[in-house]
Design a protein around this motif. Structure first.
Motif, mmCIF file in Angstrom:
data_model
loop_
_atom_site.group_PDB
_atom_site.id
_atom_site.type_symbol
_atom_site.label_atom_id
_atom_site.label_comp_id
_atom_site.label_asym_id
_atom_site.label_seq_id
_atom_site.Cartn_x
_atom_site.Cartn_y
_atom_site.Cartn_z
ATOM 1 N N UNK A 18 -62.212 -22.723 40.282
ATOM 2 C CA UNK A 18 -62.427 -23.194 38.924
ATOM 3 C C UNK A 18 -61.071 -23.359 38.289
ATOM 4 N N UNK A 19 -60.996 -24.250 37.303
ATOM 5 C CA UNK A 19 -59.694 -24.545 36.716
ATOM 6 C C UNK A 19 -59.065 -23.273 36.158
ATOM 7 N N UNK A 20 -57.758 -23.206 36.255
ATOM 8 C CA UNK A 20 -57.003 -22.048 35.775
ATOM 9 C C UNK A 20 -56.785 -22.157 34.276
ATOM 10 N N UNK A 21 -56.890 -21.052 33.554
ATOM 11 C CA UNK A 21 -56.573 -20.988 32.129
ATOM 12 C C UNK A 21 -55.345 -20.107 31.969
ATOM 13 N N UNK A 22 -54.411 -20.486 31.121
ATOM 14 C CA UNK A 22 -53.194 -19.704 30.907
ATOM 15 C C UNK A 22 -52.851 -19.686 29.430
ATOM 16 N N UNK A 23 -52.466 -18.545 28.886
ATOM 17 C CA UNK A 23 -52.046 -18.465 27.484
ATOM 18 C C UNK A 23 -51.118 -17.283 27.294
ATOM 19 N N UNK A 24 -50.421 -17.255 26.171
ATOM 20 C CA UNK A 24 -49.479 -16.166 25.918
ATOM 21 C C UNK A 24 -49.556 -15.746 24.458
ATOM 22 N N UNK A 25 -49.395 -14.453 24.204
ATOM 23 C CA UNK A 25 -49.480 -13.929 22.847
ATOM 24 C C UNK A 25 -48.557 -12.706 22.742
ATOM 25 N N UNK A 26 -47.992 -12.526 21.552
ATOM 26 C CA UNK A 26 -46.875 -11.609 21.348
ATOM 27 C C UNK A 26 -47.216 -10.583 20.281
ATOM 28 N N UNK A 27 -46.774 -9.330 20.443
ATOM 29 C CA UNK A 27 -46.806 -8.411 19.309
ATOM 30 C C UNK A 27 -45.440 -7.749 19.145
ATOM 31 N N UNK A 28 -45.088 -7.561 17.877
ATOM 32 C CA UNK A 28 -43.756 -7.084 17.509
ATOM 33 C C UNK A 28 -43.903 -5.831 16.647
ATOM 34 N N UNK A 29 -43.104 -4.826 16.971
ATOM 35 C CA UNK A 29 -43.171 -3.587 16.183
ATOM 36 C C UNK A 29 -42.830 -3.872 14.718
ATOM 37 N N UNK A 30 -43.562 -3.227 13.833
ATOM 38 C CA UNK A 30 -43.323 -3.430 12.413
ATOM 39 C C UNK A 30 -44.135 -4.600 11.875
ATOM 40 N N UNK A 31 -44.246 -5.665 12.670
ATOM 41 C CA UNK A 31 -45.041 -6.824 12.256
ATOM 42 C C UNK A 31 -46.514 -6.637 12.639
ATOM 43 N N UNK A 32 -46.731 -6.241 13.873
ATOM 44 C CA UNK A 32 -48.091 -6.249 14.440
ATOM 45 C C UNK A 32 -48.601 -4.852 14.777
ATOM 46 N N UNK A 33 -47.696 -3.916 14.885
ATOM 47 C CA UNK A 33 -48.109 -2.529 15.137
ATOM 48 C C UNK A 33 -47.032 -1.584 14.640
ATOM 49 N N UNK A 34 -47.418 -0.350 14.448
ATOM 50 C CA UNK A 34 -46.480 0.717 14.104
ATOM 51 C C UNK A 34 -46.729 1.865 15.054
ATOM 52 N N UNK A 35 -45.649 2.437 15.563
ATOM 53 C CA UNK A 35 -45.825 3.512 16.535
ATOM 54 C C UNK A 35 -46.385 4.778 15.903
ATOM 55 N N UNK A 36 -46.262 4.912 14.573
ATOM 56 C CA UNK A 36 -46.864 6.094 13.934
ATOM 57 C C UNK A 36 -48.333 5.848 13.588
ATOM 58 N N UNK A 37 -48.813 4.616 13.764
ATOM 59 C CA UNK A 37 -50.219 4.309 13.477
ATOM 60 C C UNK A 37 -51.042 4.152 14.749
ATOM 61 N N UNK A 38 -50.397 3.738 15.815
ATOM 62 C CA UNK A 38 -51.113 3.430 17.058
ATOM 63 C C UNK A 38 -50.447 4.137 18.223
ATOM 64 N N UNK A 39 -51.237 4.594 19.169
ATOM 65 C CA UNK A 39 -50.664 5.126 20.402
ATOM 66 C C UNK A 39 -50.184 3.951 21.272
ATOM 67 N N UNK A 40 -49.325 4.266 22.237
ATOM 68 C CA UNK A 40 -48.864 3.220 23.160
ATOM 69 C C UNK A 40 -50.051 2.637 23.923
ATOM 70 N N UNK A 41 -51.010 3.489 24.233
ATOM 71 C CA UNK A 41 -52.210 3.010 24.936
ATOM 72 C C UNK A 41 -52.974 1.987 24.086
ATOM 73 N N UNK A 42 -53.127 2.308 22.788
ATOM 74 C CA UNK A 42 -53.770 1.364 21.863
ATOM 75 C C UNK A 42 -53.046 0.017 21.887
ATOM 76 N N UNK A 43 -51.727 0.080 21.860
ATOM 77 C CA UNK A 43 -50.928 -1.150 21.772
ATOM 78 C C UNK A 43 -51.083 -1.967 23.057
ATOM 79 N N UNK A 44 -51.138 -1.266 24.198
ATOM 80 C CA UNK A 44 -51.379 -1.964 25.459
ATOM 81 C C UNK A 44 -52.735 -2.654 25.465
ATOM 82 N N UNK A 45 -53.741 -1.961 24.961
ATOM 83 C CA UNK A 45 -55.074 -2.563 24.867
ATOM 84 C C UNK A 45 -55.021 -3.803 23.979
ATOM 85 N N UNK A 46 -54.308 -3.685 22.862
ATOM 86 C CA UNK A 46 -54.249 -4.790 21.903
ATOM 87 C C UNK A 46 -53.583 -6.027 22.506
ATOM 88 N N UNK A 47 -52.474 -5.837 23.212
ATOM 89 C CA UNK A 47 -51.778 -6.980 23.830
ATOM 90 C C UNK A 47 -52.704 -7.689 24.814
#
Lengths: 341, 341
Positions: B56-85
């Motif tokens: 089946x045809x391949x789908x490809x996309x990319x998305x970025x998260x940046x500390x301070x803009x999209x997450x804060x380390x005092x609000x989210x665990x690293x695991x949470x951030x990995x899930x989010x990405x």
């Protein structure tokens, strides 16, 4: 002069004032398409129909450059930087024995960067894609305090199996495509402010490397047993082949490199002289300089080495310890590029 | 206590002291593989054999998260951030009507981040890949002054054609998967310091969203005419469908949304109350809150809307102007997420 009709360079809107959607639209229109790119940039994701003539296993990789770490805006044009991002990704595809066909790009940038800078970056990405026979299939932009550009390349294998790092075997020859040390020399010249047309070739190869993509496929077709691109320095990457191959073979594999075959070229020696350093520094660029994106490969016999490569050593069964020797002596490649060092 | 056998959390080596290769090795060992991942992380690029059952045809996309803009380390665990990405990338694959199968990840980070943080990030990436039926196929790490994480997702189409943003036609119904506004509410609670177990659901959906991936394929199979994931706010993304569809149709397409179908749920109203804002704020979260990664789609008939979706409006032939109406009135989605704003 000074009318809106002929604004000086850099006078356009910043990314922040232009806004995300117009920025993306302006970037996308710079990207050529291809018949097999069913859905290109602009939707949630790109669709690639790989069932046609481009059949073959898909290759995917990602590589990042960060302002201050990997480039400086006063040293490189945005176009150069675009070429570099694409080149370092496609070199990884070539190092598997593959043909690059697709690039995705994430750009994180402060708001005060001119939009024209992002457009020129896209031009550079498109130019290197064109040289490689690839297209930009998608991307993303984000706000950040420093510029970070991430490329993700896709490609297809030219042979049934990829050429891994781990296939080197005692008896193979070691060969590399030309140009090792040129990026490091260009960087040293830039750092010293020696931006002279006499060194244009070296400066250019640091700013916008020109990896020999077809050589990767040629190596695969010739039966290369192991291959890597020398992004972190020739010896450090040779060590990676030795380490990976030793692990697979279950006994120590050593890449024994010939110093005579790795002598610095005349323009490296001229650059060293202009910088007031000795010939040993030029030799060091060849051995440990990063970002050259030469292809370093092992072949089962000197007879099959493609013309794009030059033999620089041989693979030996080692005892233990360091997996690269230079003129018979262990050499660990200290000085090769490392992040956070 | 205090012995090397039971070090407190965060006492491990930093990324800088650990060094690049051990960091990468420690990350890679956390990623499950798959039979069709011919070459996984650790070589120059990943090789995916897509000629088998995953054709089946391949789908490809990319998305970025940046500390301070999209997450804060005092609000989210690293695991949470990995899930989010992973989630925000895979949601884009689902929004084409595709099944995600592959993720590549670039991590740019300062040297003083604990290596354990990067390991937990990898755990989160692997966990969300597992939920989506995908694997991490490669990645890159770089030094930078702030944390930037870029995911690139690949997937395969479940239907002959992808579901684009541009296929909405007058007469279609508009439908969305549940949860709009929950991420925005979670963010508002975190910003106010209201981190209470009473709001765990909302907090969690901001930290680690749970996109309904199978709903994307279900929508495609049901004949969805247009689809998008609501990463930038429901109305702003609805506007993107209207704009793209109008351009393709050559006449104005309007998504007419029913305010009654978009009323804030009880827990959003409770969160608004705890924050001392009125019910209008909760309604605003539903309409303009970003990062929900709901799937917003148009269908040719109410009869075919899959159970995972709820009808929230209809597509009309418009005159001109704004392409989204709420209760018959133009609404431009101001307040949706914008970079550099």
């Amino acid at each position: 002069m000074g009318t809106s009709g002929d604004l000086p360079d850099g006078f356009g809107p910043t990314i922040g004032t232009l806004g995300e959607d117009p920025l993306v639209a302006g970037v996308i229109e710079r990207y050529p398409s291809a018949p097999w790119l069913t859905v290109g940039p602009g939707d949630d994701a790109a669709v690639l129909d790989l069932s046609g003539s481009r059949a073959g296993a898909l290759i995917a990789c990602t590589d990042t450059i960060v302002e201050g770490q990997d480039f400086r805006r006063d040293w490189s044009t945005a176009r150069d930087i675009g070429i570099k991002v694409a080149a370092q990704n496609f070199a990884d595809v070539a190092a598997m024995g593959g043909r690059p066909h697709t690039l995705l790009v994430s750009l994180t940038t402060p708001a005060d960067v001119p939009a024209s800078w992002a457009h020129e970056l896209a031009d550079g990405l498109a130019a290197e894609c064109s040289r490689a026979g690839a297209v930009v299939a998608g991307g993303d932009v984000s706000a950040g305090t420093e510029i970070v550009i991430v490329g993700t390349a896709l490609g297809s294998l030219a042979t049934p199996s990829a050429v891994l790092r781990s296939g080197a075997r005692p008896g193979d020859v070691v060969a590399v495509t030309p140009g090792s040390g040129r990026s490091a020399a260009g960087w040293a010249l830039l750092r010293a402010g020696l931006v002279s047309s006499a060194f244009e070739g070296l400066l250019s190869e640091h700013r916008a490397p020109v990896p020999p993509y077809p050589a990767g496929v040629e190596a695969a077709l010739a039966g290369a047993t192991a291959m890597i691109d020398t992004s972190d320095g020739l010896v450090r990457d040779a060590l990676r082949i030795a380490t990976a191959s030793s692990a697979v073979l279950g006994s120590s594999v050593v890449l024994d490199l010939d110093p005579g075959a790795l002598a610095a070229s005349d323009d490296l020696l001229r650059a060293a002289s202009a910088l007031g350093v000795d010939a040993a520094a030029a030799a060091e660029w060849v051995l440990t300089g990063g970002e050259d994106h030469c292809l370093l490969a092992c072949f089962p016999s000197p007879a099959v080495v493609p013309a794009a490569f030059r033999v620089i050593g041989s693979v030996l069964a080692g005892d233990s310890g360091v997996g690269v020797r230079l003129g018979g002596k262990p050499f660990d490649g200290e000085g090769g590029f490392r992040h956070w060092s």
